[in-house]
Design an enzyme around this catalytic site. Structure first.
Site, PDB file in Angstrom:
ATOM      1  N   ASP A   1       0.827  -1.214   0.000  1.00 43.27           N
ATOM      2  CA  ASP A   1       0.000   0.000   0.000  1.00 43.27           C
ATOM      3  C   ASP A   1       0.858   1.258   0.000  1.00 43.27           C
ATOM      4  O   ASP A   1       1.971   1.258   0.528  1.00 43.27           O
ATOM      5  CB  ASP A   1      -0.918  -0.021   1.240  1.00 43.27           C
ATOM      6  CG  ASP A   1      -2.067   0.974   1.118  1.00 43.27           C
ATOM      7  OD1 ASP A   1      -2.406   1.370  -0.023  1.00 43.27           O
ATOM      8  OD2 ASP A   1      -2.621   1.358   2.164  1.00 43.27           O
TER       9      ASP A   1
ATOM     10  N   HIS B   1       2.113   3.455  -9.036  1.00 45.23           N
ATOM     11  CA  HIS B   1       1.913   2.030  -9.320  1.00 45.23           C
ATOM     12  C   HIS B   1       3.089   1.486 -10.136  1.00 45.23           C
ATOM     13  O   HIS B   1       3.578   0.391  -9.880  1.00 45.23           O
ATOM     14  CB  HIS B   1       0.601   1.806 -10.072  1.00 45.23           C
ATOM     15  CG  HIS B   1      -0.611   2.200  -9.271  1.00 45.23           C
ATOM     16  ND1 HIS B   1      -0.775   1.839  -7.956  1.00 45.23           N
ATOM     17  CD2 HIS B   1      -1.709   2.943  -9.600  1.00 45.23           C
ATOM     18  CE1 HIS B   1      -1.922   2.335  -7.503  1.00 45.23           C
ATOM     19  NE2 HIS B   1      -2.509   3.008  -8.476  1.00 45.23           N
TER      20      HIS B   1
ATOM     21  N   LEU C   1       9.966 -21.281  -4.593  1.00 44.98           N
ATOM     22  CA  LEU C   1       8.998 -20.425  -3.893  1.00 44.98           C
ATOM     23  C   LEU C   1       7.605 -20.501  -4.547  1.00 44.98           C
ATOM     24  O   LEU C   1       7.484 -20.458  -5.767  1.00 44.98           O
ATOM     25  CB  LEU C   1       9.495 -18.972  -3.976  1.00 44.98           C
ATOM     26  CG  LEU C   1       8.559 -17.895  -3.425  1.00 44.98           C
ATOM     27  CD1 LEU C   1       8.606 -17.879  -1.904  1.00 44.98           C
ATOM     28  CD2 LEU C   1       8.935 -16.516  -3.971  1.00 44.98           C
TER      29      LEU C   1
HETATM   30  C1  IPE Z   1      -5.454  -2.660   0.119  1.00 39.22           C
HETATM   31  O1  IPE Z   1      -5.123  -1.354  -0.157  1.00 39.22           O
HETATM   32  C2  IPE Z   1      -5.492  -3.473  -1.123  1.00 39.22           C
HETATM   33  C3  IPE Z   1      -4.211  -3.671  -1.786  1.00 39.22           C
HETATM   34  C4  IPE Z   1      -3.021  -3.355  -1.324  1.00 39.22           C
HETATM   35  C5  IPE Z   1      -4.287  -4.314  -3.064  1.00 39.22           C
HETATM   36  P1  IPE Z   1      -6.242  -0.217  -0.280  1.00 39.22           P
HETATM   37  O2  IPE Z   1      -5.505   1.060  -0.484  1.00 39.22           O
HETATM   38  O3  IPE Z   1      -7.228  -0.580  -1.303  1.00 39.22           O
HETATM   39  O4  IPE Z   1      -6.915  -0.277   1.145  1.00 39.22           O
HETATM   40  P2  IPE Z   1      -7.898   0.746   1.879  1.00 39.22           P
HETATM   41  O5  IPE Z   1      -8.994   1.081   0.931  1.00 39.22           O
HETATM   42  O6  IPE Z   1      -7.080   1.950   2.236  1.00 39.22           O
HETATM   43  O7  IPE Z   1      -8.355   0.027   3.094  1.00 39.22           O
HETATM   44  C1  IPE Z   2      -1.610   0.217  -3.327  1.00 37.80           C
HETATM   45  O1  IPE Z   2      -1.437   1.572  -3.347  1.00 37.80           O
HETATM   46  C2  IPE Z   2      -1.973  -0.363  -4.679  1.00 37.80           C
HETATM   47  C3  IPE Z   2      -3.378  -0.813  -4.756  1.00 37.80           C
HETATM   48  C4  IPE Z   2      -4.249  -0.796  -3.790  1.00 37.80           C
HETATM   49  C5  IPE Z   2      -3.821  -1.325  -6.029  1.00 37.80           C
HETATM   50  P1  IPE Z   2      -2.653   2.590  -3.320  1.00 37.80           P
HETATM   51  O2  IPE Z   2      -3.056   2.856  -4.722  1.00 37.80           O
HETATM   52  O3  IPE Z   2      -3.733   2.134  -2.422  1.00 37.80           O
HETATM   53  O4  IPE Z   2      -1.933   3.867  -2.715  1.00 37.80           O
HETATM   54  P2  IPE Z   2      -2.512   4.878  -1.638  1.00 37.80           P
HETATM   55  O5  IPE Z   2      -2.931   4.067  -0.449  1.00 37.80           O
HETATM   56  O6  IPE Z   2      -3.648   5.577  -2.285  1.00 37.80           O
HETATM   57  O7  IPE Z   2      -1.352   5.753  -1.337  1.00 37.80           O
HETATM   58 MG    MG Z   3      -4.122   2.414  -0.444  1.00 38.56          MG
END
Ligand code: IPE
Ligand code: IPE
Ligand code: MG
Length: 257
Positions: free
Chosen positions: A27, A44, A138
């Site tokens: 995240d 990303h 793995l």
């Molecule tokens: C959790 O991250 C899902 C992934 C890392 C794929 P999110 O960014 O979607 O989570 P929330 O919405 O903050 O809980």
């Molecule tokens: C994690 O990063 C990737 C996915 C959930 C797909 P985020 O896109 O949630 O990044 P933040 O949390 O908005 O910074």
């Molecule tokens: Mg996120």
């Protein structure tokens, strides 16, 4: 794989009590990009580098399994353009990396609701799983279009259908039988979760399997997560006492007066 991991750090880590199965909630990509005044998709893209690092580290440390949460059931709610970038990135990264994964004897598994993925991606995932099926290195599990509640609901549905066909007696459904209807029943439960990006929640990740998983949260955003950050998490894990409901004394811990 060519991410130049520090041999000295790997050597130090390999002497620790490591998790057999590590699962990661990757995240913070969006915030990483926004902090640099860039669009979310730049975050990303930058996150892919960390994905390569952690796969290589897990393989070098001889972990049994690594699960990466790439896209949740709820992430479908994001703006269409962002979803498109994420899916495209998944497809192109898979195309680029598959051969190397296979050479490194990695067995790829994908969990989540594939019906919602576009056909070309689905086809590639099927191919990648078949190609790497017999690899003994793995096990790399990618959770995409995945939600813990979705997985539990589809397990219940599978069991219900087996009952309906007369193949399963409902009175025999216990935890073991229920587990066998989950997405990857042959992969052991995760020992450690790492969540980057500062949030302290599971966001619908592996709800059943995480009953006794150790949790580790770090503020570091996913694109900034390096081998040293992974080392900090693994060192923290190595110092924990996992009791699974028992007392410390039962586990042989010496009690201090
Ligand atoms: C959790 O991250 C899902 C992934 C890392 C794929 P999110 O960014 O979607 O989570 P929330 O919405 O903050 O809980
Ligand atoms: C994690 O990063 C990737 C996915 C959930 C797909 P985020 O896109 O949630 O990044 P933040 O949390 O908005 O910074
Ligand atoms: Mg996120």
């Amino acid at each position: 794989m060519d991410t130049d991991l520090c041999e000295h750090t790997l050597e130090r880590l390999s002497r620790l009590r490591l998790p057999g199965h590590l699962a990661v909630i990757m995240d913070g990509n969006g915030r990483w990009a926004e902090r640099g005044g860039r669009p979310r998709h730049a975050g990303h893209r930058a996150g892919v580098r960390t994905v390569r690092m952690i796969i290589e580290a897990a393989a070098r440390l001889k972990l049994d399994a690594l699960t990466l949460f790439a896209f949740s059931s709820e992430n479908w709610r994001r703006p269409k353009a962002e979803v498109r970038v994420l899916m495209e990135l998944f497809r192109t990264t898979l195309d680029r990396e598959l051969e190397r994964l296979h050479e490194n004897r990695i067995r790829l598994r994908v969990i989540g609701d594939r019906e919602r993925l576009e056909k070309p991606l689905r086809r590639r995932l099927d191919y990648a799983e078949t190609l790497t099926r017999d690899n003994e290195g793995l096990t790399l599990v990618i959770a995409t279009s995945y939600g813990g509640r979705w997985e539990l609901a589809q397990a219940a549905r599978r069991l219900g259908e087996a009952v309906q066909r007369g193949e399963l007696d409902p009175s025999t459904i216990d935890e073991t039988v229920f587990s066998s209807a989950l997405s990857a029943p042959d992969v052991p439960e995760p020992d450690l979760f790492i969540r980057t990006g500062g949030e302290r929640r599971l966001s619908n990740f592996l709800l059943w399997q995480s009953a006794y998983t150790e949790l580790y949260f770090t503020e570091t955003l996913w694109p900034d997560f390096r081998l040293d950050d992974l080392a900090a998490a693994l060192e923290d894990y190595a110092g924990r006492e996992r009791r699974f409901g028992r007392t410390g004394e039962q586990l042989g811990r010496v009690r201090h007066a």
